[in-house]
Motif scaffolding. Structure first.
Motif, mmCIF file in Angstrom:
data_model
loop_
_atom_site.group_PDB
_atom_site.id
_atom_site.type_symbol
_atom_site.label_atom_id
_atom_site.label_comp_id
_atom_site.label_asym_id
_atom_site.label_seq_id
_atom_site.Cartn_x
_atom_site.Cartn_y
_atom_site.Cartn_z
ATOM 1 N N LEU A 32 29.806 -38.415 -67.936
ATOM 2 C CA LEU A 32 30.973 -37.607 -67.600
ATOM 3 C C LEU A 32 30.755 -36.896 -66.269
ATOM 4 N N GLY A 33 29.547 -36.431 -66.036
ATOM 5 C CA GLY A 33 29.234 -35.793 -64.758
ATOM 6 C C GLY A 33 29.394 -36.765 -63.597
ATOM 7 N N SER A 40 36.161 -36.607 -58.013
ATOM 8 C CA SER A 40 36.282 -35.585 -56.966
ATOM 9 C C SER A 40 36.241 -36.220 -55.583
ATOM 10 N N TYR A 41 35.369 -37.190 -55.428
ATOM 11 C CA TYR A 41 35.251 -37.866 -54.133
ATOM 12 C C TYR A 41 36.518 -38.673 -53.825
ATOM 13 N N LEU A 42 37.001 -39.406 -54.824
ATOM 14 C CA LEU A 42 38.125 -40.309 -54.602
ATOM 15 C C LEU A 42 39.484 -39.619 -54.636
ATOM 16 N N ALA A 43 39.542 -38.417 -55.164
ATOM 17 C CA ALA A 43 40.834 -37.748 -55.354
ATOM 18 C C ALA A 43 41.628 -37.641 -54.070
ATOM 19 N N HIS A 44 40.980 -37.366 -52.979
ATOM 20 C CA HIS A 44 41.709 -37.178 -51.727
ATOM 21 C C HIS A 44 41.280 -38.172 -50.658
ATOM 22 N N ALA A 45 40.734 -39.286 -51.083
ATOM 23 C CA ALA A 45 40.369 -40.353 -50.143
ATOM 24 C C ALA A 45 41.621 -41.192 -49.888
ATOM 25 N N LEU A 75 36.549 -30.637 -69.474
ATOM 26 C CA LEU A 75 35.866 -31.376 -70.530
ATOM 27 C C LEU A 75 34.356 -31.254 -70.384
ATOM 28 N N SER A 76 33.879 -31.378 -69.177
ATOM 29 C CA SER A 76 32.444 -31.259 -68.916
ATOM 30 C C SER A 76 31.935 -29.866 -69.285
#
Length: 119
Positions: A32-33, A40-45, A75-76
């Motif tokens: 999950l991590g 997080s990386y791909l969200a705004h790529a 969730l994490s």
């Protein structure tokens, strides 16, 4: 009933099985991590959409990506305490079971020493 499991009044509890489950939950949390990091990386790529599509893609997809990242983070955070709680439950149950067995053994010995007569 599995070895090491304790059954009382229709309830069966396996402390070692609970500890093994805690290890499995830890493995899931590790994945999950990694999912959270990737999201997080791909969200705004947005560099893959091109100049014409980028503004529309950003306006449509950014809120969805943000919700995904937020949900994975929650969730994490919430599931992160589960392995510790599972181990605590197993340890507490074993301790109480051991204490109750000791008390019952003492009462049994006292009854036997008094000739089987309870007072």
């Amino acid at each position: 009933m599995r070895e090491g499991a304790v059954a009382m009044a229709g309830i069966e509890f396996d402390p070692e099985g609970t500890r093994a489950h805690a290890k499995k939950v830890e493995a899931v949390l590790a994945g999950l991590g990694m999912a959270l990091e990737a999201a997080s990386y791909l969200a705004h790529a947005d560099d893959g959409y091109g100049l014409l599509v980028r503004p529309y893609a950003v306006s449509a997809l950014d809120p969805i990506h943000d919700r995904i990242v937020d949900s994975l983070g929650k969730l994490s955070d919430e599931a992160g305490t589960m392995p510790q709680k599972l181990r605590y439950v197993a340890d507490t149950f074993e301790g109480q079971d051991r204490d109750r067995k000791h008390a019952t053994d003492q009462q049994t010995a006292q009854i036997a020493s008094e000739g089987g007569v309870m007072r």
